[in-house]
Design an enzyme around this catalytic site. Structure first.
Site, PDB file in Angstrom:
ATOM      1  N   LYS A   1      -8.899  36.591  26.665  1.00  0.00           N
ATOM      2  CA  LYS A   1      -9.665  35.259  26.513  1.00  0.00           C
ATOM      3  C   LYS A   1     -10.279  34.570  27.872  1.00  0.00           C
ATOM      4  O   LYS A   1     -11.109  33.869  27.872  1.00  0.00           O
ATOM      5  CB  LYS A   1      -8.743  34.371  25.623  1.00  0.00           C
ATOM      6  CG  LYS A   1      -8.546  34.915  24.305  1.00  0.00           C
ATOM      7  CD  LYS A   1      -7.471  33.793  23.875  1.00  0.00           C
ATOM      8  CE  LYS A   1      -6.779  34.317  22.690  1.00  0.00           C
ATOM      9  NZ  LYS A   1      -5.290  33.882  22.636  1.00  0.00           N
TER      10      LYS A   1
ATOM     11  N   LYS B   1      -8.072  44.683  30.956  1.00  0.00           N
ATOM     12  CA  LYS B   1      -7.542  44.266  29.835  1.00  0.00           C
ATOM     13  C   LYS B   1      -8.662  43.242  29.119  1.00  0.00           C
ATOM     14  O   LYS B   1      -9.108  42.484  29.652  1.00  0.00           O
ATOM     15  CB  LYS B   1      -6.496  43.574  29.698  1.00  0.00           C
ATOM     16  CG  LYS B   1      -5.626  43.384  28.399  1.00  0.00           C
ATOM     17  CD  LYS B   1      -4.273  42.773  28.703  1.00  0.00           C
ATOM     18  CE  LYS B   1      -4.518  41.128  28.992  1.00  0.00           C
ATOM     19  NZ  LYS B   1      -3.212  40.589  28.981  1.00  0.00           N
TER      20      LYS B   1
ATOM     21  N   LYS C   1      -1.270  35.538  36.774  1.00  0.00           N
ATOM     22  CA  LYS C   1      -1.906  34.261  36.162  1.00  0.00           C
ATOM     23  C   LYS C   1      -2.096  33.074  37.301  1.00  0.00           C
ATOM     24  O   LYS C   1      -2.652  32.332  37.484  1.00  0.00           O
ATOM     25  CB  LYS C   1      -1.069  33.581  34.861  1.00  0.00           C
ATOM     26  CG  LYS C   1      -1.513  34.484  33.748  1.00  0.00           C
ATOM     27  CD  LYS C   1      -1.333  33.702  32.264  1.00  0.00           C
ATOM     28  CE  LYS C   1      -1.910  34.303  31.181  1.00  0.00           C
ATOM     29  NZ  LYS C   1      -1.547  33.792  29.938  1.00  0.00           N
TER      30      LYS C   1
HETATM   31  P1  TYM Z   1      -1.678  36.258  23.321  1.00  0.00           P
HETATM   32  O1  TYM Z   1      -2.046  35.027  22.666  1.00  0.00           O
HETATM   33  O2  TYM Z   1      -2.090  36.563  24.770  1.00  0.00           O
HETATM   34  O3  TYM Z   1      -2.117  37.618  22.380  1.00  0.00           O
HETATM   35  C1  TYM Z   1      -1.679  37.641  21.070  1.00  0.00           C
HETATM   36  C2  TYM Z   1      -1.421  39.006  20.696  1.00  0.00           C
HETATM   37  O4  TYM Z   1      -2.563  39.805  20.791  1.00  0.00           O
HETATM   38  C3  TYM Z   1      -2.023  41.034  21.812  1.00  0.00           C
HETATM   39  N1  TYM Z   1      -3.226  41.416  22.942  1.00  0.00           N
HETATM   40  C4  TYM Z   1      -3.639  42.498  23.021  1.00  0.00           C
HETATM   41  N2  TYM Z   1      -3.477  43.571  22.315  1.00  0.00           N
HETATM   42  C5  TYM Z   1      -4.267  44.692  22.853  1.00  0.00           C
HETATM   43  N3  TYM Z   1      -5.349  44.563  23.617  1.00  0.00           N
HETATM   44  C6  TYM Z   1      -5.439  43.305  24.119  1.00  0.00           C
HETATM   45  N4  TYM Z   1      -6.764  43.344  25.041  1.00  0.00           N
HETATM   46  C7  TYM Z   1      -4.794  42.262  23.849  1.00  0.00           C
HETATM   47  N5  TYM Z   1      -4.933  40.965  24.344  1.00  0.00           N
HETATM   48  C8  TYM Z   1      -3.796  40.229  23.547  1.00  0.00           C
HETATM   49  C9  TYM Z   1      -0.945  40.410  22.777  1.00  0.00           C
HETATM   50  O5  TYM Z   1       0.036  41.599  23.040  1.00  0.00           O
HETATM   51  C10 TYM Z   1      -0.318  39.647  21.430  1.00  0.00           C
HETATM   52  O6  TYM Z   1       0.491  40.150  20.743  1.00  0.00           O
HETATM   53  N6  TYM Z   1       3.276  35.278  25.108  1.00  0.00           N
HETATM   54  C11 TYM Z   1       2.312  35.784  24.044  1.00  0.00           C
HETATM   55  C12 TYM Z   1       2.397  34.788  22.899  1.00  0.00           C
HETATM   56  C13 TYM Z   1       3.798  34.548  22.449  1.00  0.00           C
HETATM   57  C14 TYM Z   1       4.615  35.405  21.570  1.00  0.00           C
HETATM   58  C15 TYM Z   1       5.963  34.973  21.360  1.00  0.00           C
HETATM   59  C16 TYM Z   1       4.701  36.820  21.133  1.00  0.00           C
HETATM   60  C17 TYM Z   1       4.467  33.534  22.717  1.00  0.00           C
HETATM   61  N7  TYM Z   1       5.792  33.443  22.055  1.00  0.00           N
HETATM   62  C18 TYM Z   1       6.962  35.160  20.850  1.00  0.00           C
HETATM   63  C19 TYM Z   1       5.563  37.326  20.493  1.00  0.00           C
HETATM   64  C20 TYM Z   1       6.838  36.557  20.306  1.00  0.00           C
HETATM   65  C21 TYM Z   1       1.013  35.682  24.228  1.00  0.00           C
HETATM   66  O7  TYM Z   1       0.290  35.140  25.259  1.00  0.00           O
HETATM   67  O8  TYM Z   1       0.030  36.476  23.549  1.00  0.00           O
END
Ligand code: TYM
Length: 331
Positions: free
Chosen positions: A198, A195, A112
């Site tokens: 967004k 991947k 990032k």
């Molecule tokens: P975020 O917002 O990027 O994504 C939310 C969830 O979606 C999953 N995900 C995917 N799974 C499969 N293929 C993909 N291309 C894909 N893109 C996203 C992510 O693995 C996630 O489960 N850091 C985290 C948010 C967070 C969090 C937490 C998660 C903040 N605090 C505590 C668990 C526990 C994030 O940016 O997810």
């Protein structure tokens, strides 16, 4: 109940198929067997610049999407992170237990921050500690996520262990990652080695839960394919075909091998047409319900506020115990 789940999603735009298949549909299923806490992590979102108005809108939109997918806010806890102060308060304590060397190993920061490393915010760098705090503030036992969050969860376990050792307590539970199903890493529709995300500049790289049926079908039809005959699973040689097969299997709730057998001798356009139909069948009801919910933003706010109250009732006492363990005098 077999434990307490915590998971989060960033309100940095519409949710996409990767979020849905990798995480959210599992969150829906897990609600039955676990005490579930789901958080819209707006404090994580601001580690990169966000427009305030868009952030507020996206928070409501993600809440609507989660409910439309089947999260039941009368049963599970659904709220946005900044309304429960324990997250950032605990993050500070944990930051003081986390060696910089651990953060230096985090691949997501490197991705990032890119070449702008020196200008990246301290928030982006310490992001994984806030994520540890999210989970540990509830002493969650399990964390359902997609594969890309694995390294962050390892850090959360290490941080919990470091705290327990430092203070000679068995206070924090080491949370177990739950990386479930066929589609733990959904790839871009334009490039099967990247991947689905967004932040990709091409909207054709992803299926958004806000896409209407026509857009959805068009994105599938335009998805990158390859000239090899039939449709087969081979992530090395055929990353795009493999990704589409995985998406099909996950959406249809069928083993990937069964889908591969069915389309082994089909041509790509037949397969894509079937996949487009399946996407529309599975995702359109979610989009419709989401639009209905978004017509009443006050109701979404009410749901989030109620969730925040329930979340605070769990995290507040845990934070107070942490403060006591570290020796803060409390009035
Ligand atoms: P975020 O917002 O990027 O994504 C939310 C969830 O979606 C999953 N995900 C995917 N799974 C499969 N293929 C993909 N291309 C894909 N893109 C996203 C992510 O693995 C996630 O489960 N850091 C985290 C948010 C967070 C969090 C937490 C998660 C903040 N605090 C505590 C668990 C526990 C994030 O940016 O997810």
């Amino acid at each position: 109940m077999s434990g307490r789940i915590f998971s989060g999603v960033q309100p940095t735009g519409a949710l996409h198929l990767g979020n849905y298949l990798g995480a959210i549909r599992h969150w829906v299923r897990l609600q039955q067997d676990y005490e579930a806490i789901y958080c819209i992590v707006d404090q994580h979102a601001i580690t990169l610049p966000q427009d305030p108005k868009e952030l507020r809108g996206a928070t409501r939109e993600v809440a609507a999407a989660l409910i439309a997918c089947g999260i039941d806010p009368t049963h599970s806890i659904l709220f946005n992170q900044s309304t429960v102060t324990a997250h950032s308060q605990l993050a500070w304590v944990l930051m003081c237990q986390t060696p910089i060397g651990w953060l230096n190993r985090m691949t997501q920061f490197k991705e990032k921050a890119g070449k702008q490393r020196e200008n990246a915010s301290a928030g982006l760098y310490t992001y994984p500690v806030l994520m540890s705090a999210d989970i540990l503030a509830y002493n969650a036992t399990h964390v359902p996520v997609g594969e890309d969050q694995k390294q962050h969860l390892e850090l959360a376990r290490d941080t919990a262990g470091a705290f327990n050792r430092q203070f000679g307590v068995e206070f924090f539970t080491l949370p177990e990652p739950m990386i479930l199903g066929e589609a733990t890493r959904v790839m871009s529709l334009r490039d099967g080695t990247k991947k689905m995300s967004k932040s990709d500049t091409s909207d054709y790289s992803r299926i958004n839960l806000t896409d209407d049926a026509d857009t959805l079908a068009q994105k599938i039809r335009k998805a990158k394919s390859d000239p090899i005959e039939g449709v087969s699973f081979d992530p090395e040689k055929r990353p795009e075909a493999s990704n589409l097969l995985t998406i099909y299997a996950a959406l249809a709730d069928r083993p990937r091998q069964a889908v591969e057998d069915e389309f082994a001798s089909a041509n790509f356009s037949t397969f894509k047409n079937r996949l487009a139909e399946l996407c529309v069948e599975k995702l359109s009801p979610i989009t419709t319900e989401m639009r209905r919910l978004l017509a009443d933003p006050a109701e979404i706010d009410r749901i989030l506020d109620q969730g925040a109250g329930r979340a605070d009732a769990i995290a507040g006492p845990i934070l107070r115990q942490v403060y006591d363990i570290v020796g803060f005098r409390q009035g």
